[in-house]
Design an enzyme around this catalytic site. Structure first.
Site, PDB file in Angstrom:
ATOM      1  N   THR A   1       0.375 -12.113   9.926  1.00  0.00           N
ATOM      2  CA  THR A   1       1.730 -12.593   9.315  1.00  0.00           C
ATOM      3  C   THR A   1       3.148 -12.234  10.473  1.00  0.00           C
ATOM      4  O   THR A   1       3.912 -12.781  10.564  1.00  0.00           O
ATOM      5  CB  THR A   1       2.013 -11.882   7.989  1.00  0.00           C
ATOM      6  OG1 THR A   1       0.893 -12.309   7.002  1.00  0.00           O
ATOM      7  CG2 THR A   1       3.377 -12.261   7.339  1.00  0.00           C
ATOM      8  N   GLY A   2       2.669 -10.977  10.992  1.00  0.00           N
ATOM      9  CA  GLY A   2       3.772 -10.661  11.826  1.00  0.00           C
ATOM     10  C   GLY A   2       4.002 -11.542  12.889  1.00  0.00           C
ATOM     11  O   GLY A   2       5.183 -11.932  13.456  1.00  0.00           O
TER      12      GLY A   2
ATOM     13  N   LYS B   1      12.325  -7.533   0.717  1.00  0.00           N
ATOM     14  CA  LYS B   1      11.417  -8.289   0.029  1.00  0.00           C
ATOM     15  C   LYS B   1      10.018  -7.357   0.037  1.00  0.00           C
ATOM     16  O   LYS B   1       9.360  -7.283   0.967  1.00  0.00           O
ATOM     17  CB  LYS B   1      11.202  -9.682   0.780  1.00  0.00           C
ATOM     18  CG  LYS B   1      10.394 -10.577  -0.233  1.00  0.00           C
ATOM     19  CD  LYS B   1       9.560 -11.494   0.926  1.00  0.00           C
ATOM     20  CE  LYS B   1       8.245 -11.086   1.156  1.00  0.00           C
ATOM     21  NZ  LYS B   1       7.295 -10.837   0.027  1.00  0.00           N
TER      22      LYS B   1
ATOM     23  N   GLU C   1       9.262   3.695  14.104  1.00  0.00           N
ATOM     24  CA  GLU C   1       9.976   4.079  12.719  1.00  0.00           C
ATOM     25  C   GLU C   1       9.907   5.487  12.612  1.00  0.00           C
ATOM     26  O   GLU C   1       9.073   6.298  12.939  1.00  0.00           O
ATOM     27  CB  GLU C   1       9.341   3.386  11.461  1.00  0.00           C
ATOM     28  CG  GLU C   1       9.459   1.765  11.536  1.00  0.00           C
ATOM     29  CD  GLU C   1       9.011   1.183  10.369  1.00  0.00           C
ATOM     30  OE1 GLU C   1       9.323   0.087  10.157  1.00  0.00           O
ATOM     31  OE2 GLU C   1       8.200   1.461   9.792  1.00  0.00           O
TER      32      GLU C   1
ATOM     33  N   CYS D   1      -2.914   1.446   7.093  1.00  0.00           N
ATOM     34  CA  CYS D   1      -2.899   1.100   8.419  1.00  0.00           C
ATOM     35  C   CYS D   1      -3.459   1.957   9.342  1.00  0.00           C
ATOM     36  O   CYS D   1      -3.946   1.725  10.522  1.00  0.00           O
ATOM     37  CB  CYS D   1      -1.688   0.373   8.897  1.00  0.00           C
ATOM     38  SG  CYS D   1      -1.144  -1.017   7.998  1.00  0.00           S
TER      39      CYS D   1
ATOM     40  N   GLY E   1       2.719  -4.980   8.026  1.00  0.00           N
ATOM     41  CA  GLY E   1       2.020  -5.858   7.343  1.00  0.00           C
ATOM     42  C   GLY E   1       0.865  -6.509   8.373  1.00  0.00           C
ATOM     43  O   GLY E   1       0.739  -5.570   9.312  1.00  0.00           O
ATOM     44  N   SER E   2       0.081  -7.444   8.117  1.00  0.00           N
ATOM     45  CA  SER E   2      -0.896  -7.819   9.134  1.00  0.00           C
ATOM     46  C   SER E   2      -0.335  -8.426  10.099  1.00  0.00           C
ATOM     47  O   SER E   2       0.805  -9.178  10.479  1.00  0.00           O
ATOM     48  CB  SER E   2      -1.660  -8.999   8.484  1.00  0.00           C
ATOM     49  OG  SER E   2      -0.875 -10.209   8.179  1.00  0.00           O
ATOM     50  N   THR E   3      -1.230  -8.451  11.362  1.00  0.00           N
ATOM     51  CA  THR E   3      -0.910  -8.919  12.438  1.00  0.00           C
ATOM     52  C   THR E   3      -0.551 -10.402  12.500  1.00  0.00           C
ATOM     53  O   THR E   3       0.540 -10.951  13.052  1.00  0.00           O
ATOM     54  CB  THR E   3      -2.093  -8.654  13.713  1.00  0.00           C
ATOM     55  OG1 THR E   3      -1.942  -7.329  13.741  1.00  0.00           O
ATOM     56  CG2 THR E   3      -1.720  -9.379  14.782  1.00  0.00           C
TER      57      THR E   3
ATOM     58  N   GLU F   1       5.257  -3.180  12.388  1.00  0.00           N
ATOM     59  CA  GLU F   1       4.131  -2.333  12.173  1.00  0.00           C
ATOM     60  C   GLU F   1       3.045  -3.149  11.454  1.00  0.00           C
ATOM     61  O   GLU F   1       2.831  -3.332  10.296  1.00  0.00           O
ATOM     62  CB  GLU F   1       4.584  -0.688  11.477  1.00  0.00           C
ATOM     63  CG  GLU F   1       3.338   0.127  11.379  1.00  0.00           C
ATOM     64  CD  GLU F   1       2.656   0.108  10.175  1.00  0.00           C
ATOM     65  OE1 GLU F   1       1.552  -0.214  10.314  1.00  0.00           O
ATOM     66  OE2 GLU F   1       3.123   0.545   9.256  1.00  0.00           O
TER      67      GLU F   1
ATOM     68  N   ASN G   1       0.808  -1.173   0.040  1.00  0.00           N
ATOM     69  CA  ASN G   1      -0.035   0.085   0.070  1.00  0.00           C
ATOM     70  C   ASN G   1       0.689   1.441  -0.030  1.00  0.00           C
ATOM     71  O   ASN G   1       0.177   2.343  -0.508  1.00  0.00           O
ATOM     72  CB  ASN G   1      -0.996   0.115   1.226  1.00  0.00           C
ATOM     73  CG  ASN G   1      -0.351   0.075   2.499  1.00  0.00           C
ATOM     74  OD1 ASN G   1       0.692  -0.641   2.779  1.00  0.00           O
ATOM     75  ND2 ASN G   1      -0.972   0.139   3.576  1.00  0.00           N
TER      76      ASN G   1
END
Length: 530
Positions: free
Chosen positions: A264-265, A204, A491, A316, A260-262, A282, A181
């Protein structure tokens, strides 16, 4: 790897050899010099054994083929970064600063061409893409300045014969995994800090938007960033899981940075835990947007428009739940609906009047549909919008719902689309309780003209970032990040570089005279040499 990239409605054309500032013709033509399709490892463009297609989300047309890197290429990139780290960490801070500044300058010189690439692969309206490129470049400028401000400390201990120093040193190789995004800004926000600190990186990018990451690699190369310091390994969704695991488990990687998504995190955290890597993340948001009775309604509507519909609701920090106090509820809903109908225009991102481009893919549209259908089935009212747009399968009408309750999906799940559900509340305590009920806490917004209430609510909201009478809060100078399951670390800002630094405590033990002499010798070494 011979390939091509085209815009919707344009015939395919072969890729030309990359030459600075030679761009494809046409008002929406993409710059051929920035269109890279191979991986970038150790300062070289390397093809992979396979390629994957990148599609235009507006039309579904194939934009081009990109190297589908796998575990082998990921490990090669990590080795290249590890070898480059030895020299990069030893470079003078001023040298790292200068190179980051050159990279920033090149981004600004190529900002229009970089923006067109973002619009082509993500669908984001061109004006928003142009704004992202400037925002993205500013992270390189900011961290080029912070590179020269990495300071340690001298600590005076109780023992007279001892002196203590605290040094800040780069962690090592950082693996950077970024979303689609903000395909440019999410890279520079991480990479700028890492390179300023003296780390090297392997990026990546998301499978939807690899061209932006590779264009940044081209400009980094032109800026003189040494080989191996910045590496990019694009890959398809099919290979993303194995590549992510390889990066998180490689013993040569010292740091993982992910946006990314929670869900995947959590997977990446599990992989990184095996070797106890430093991690910053994040993750998902579910931002509340609270409008109190004391608020200026027109100002609140303007903030809601800015916060909710940027990138078609695909950020987000987009407001996901609108909590409006009973006294001004009807007025807010009416004015919000009018503003949406007047100011929002759905279309292809390259069309000048477009404010709402496509969602990234059909799966994203299906989630918005699911949230709308669920809410309506439980008593919500569609004020405006509510269905797919006639332009195509990835377009959805900007939608406003009223009579929303807390048991609806849109009240406790992040939609990530152009849906604004409004929940009516009575008291400040009720609003804060609803806002804090989520297990995530990235951003939160509220509108009030009551000074005491502003202080209370700002302190009580369980989020990492708060917008008070303001719908746009991101800035390179300010720390970006969340609490609870929205992530770890920060960040941007002066704090962002700390995520890539290790503290080392050095204790000097000797007689007071020797310590004094050592101090004089250190000071002598620091004097300018003529």
């Amino acid at each position: 790897m011979a390939t091509w990239l085209r815009l919707p409605g344009r015939a395919p054309r072969p890729r030309r050899p990359a030459q600075p500032r030679r761009c494809a013709g046409g008002p929406a033509g993409l710059c051929a010099a920035l269109l890279r399709t191979d991986g970038f490892v150790g300062g070289r463009w390397l093809p992979a054994a396979a390629a994957f297609p990148v599609h235009d989300p507006a039309s579904g047309a194939e934009l081009g083929l990109v190297a589908d890197c796998g575990v082998r290429e990921a490990r090669a990139a990590v080795r290249a970064a590890h070898e480059a780290f030895r020299g990069w960490r030893g470079a003078a801070a001023k040298e790292r600063s200068s190179l980051l500044r050159k990279w920033y300058d090149l981004m600004m010189q190529n900002k229009d061409d970089l923006a067109k690439i973002i619009t082509a692969e993500s669908g984001k309206p061109l004006k928003e893409a142009q704004g992202e490129i400037v925002y993205s470049a500013l992270f390189l400028e900011w961290f080029s300045e912070e590179a020269r401000r990495i300071y340690g400390d001298v600590i005076y201990t109780p023992a007279k014969e001892k002196r203590a120093l605290v040094l800040k040193q780069p962690l090592g190789v950082a693996a950077v995994i970024t979303p689609w995004n903000f395909p440019s800004a999410m890279i520079t926000r991480k990479v700028g800090a890492a390179l300023a600190a003296g780390c090297t990186v392997v990026v990546k990018p998301a499978e939807h938007t690899p061209f932006s990451a590779l264009a940044l690699a081209e400009l980094a190369n032109q800026a003189g960033i040494p080989p191996g310091v910045y590496n990019v390994i694009p890959c398809s969704r099919k290979k993303a899981k194995e590549v992510g695991e390889a990066l998180c488990t490689d013993p040569l990687v010292s740091k993982i940075s992910f946006t990314g998504s929670t869900a995947t995190g959590k997977v990446l955290l599990h992989h990184a835990a095996g070797s106890v890597k430093r991690v910053s993340m994040e993750l998902g948001g579910h931002a509340p947007f609270i409008v109190f009775d004391s608020a200026n309604v027109d100002q609140a509507v303007a903030g809601a428009m800015a916060s909710k519909f940027r990138n078609s609701g695909q950020t987000c920090v987009c407001s996901n739940r609108f909590l409006v106090q009973r006294g001004i509820h009807d007025s807010f809903v009416k004015k919000f609906a009018e503003a949406m109908k007047t100011n929002l225009r759905v279309g292809n991102g390259f069309e000048e009047r477009t404010t709402q481009g496509p969602l990234i893919d059909e799966k994203a549209v299906e989630k918005v549909e699911k949230h709308v259908s669920d809410a309506v089935s439980k008593g919500a009212t569609i004020v405006t919008g509510g269905k797919r747009h006639q332009l195509g399968k990835n377009f959805f009408e900007p939608t406003l719902l009223s009579n929303v309750t807390r048991d609806m999906l849109c009240s406790h799940e992040e939609t990530f689309g152009p849906l604004a559900p409004v929940i009516k509340f009575d008291t400040e305590e009720e609003a804060v309780a609803i806002a804090n009920a989520a297990d995530v806490g990235l951003a939160g917004y509220f509108y009030s003209q009551d000074p005491a209430q502003i202080w209370r609510v700002a302190e009580q909201l369980e989020v990492g970032m708060v917008g008070v009478n303001e719908g746009l809060i991101s800035s390179v100078e300010c720390p970006f990040g969340g609490v609870k399951q929205s992530g770890l670390g920060r960040e941007g800002s002066k704090y962002g570089i700390d995520e890539y630094l290790e503290l080392k405590y050095v204790c000097f033990g000797a007689s007071q005279e020797l310590v004094h002499q050592d101090t004089l010798q250190v000071c002598s070494c620091l004097r300018p040499q003529h």
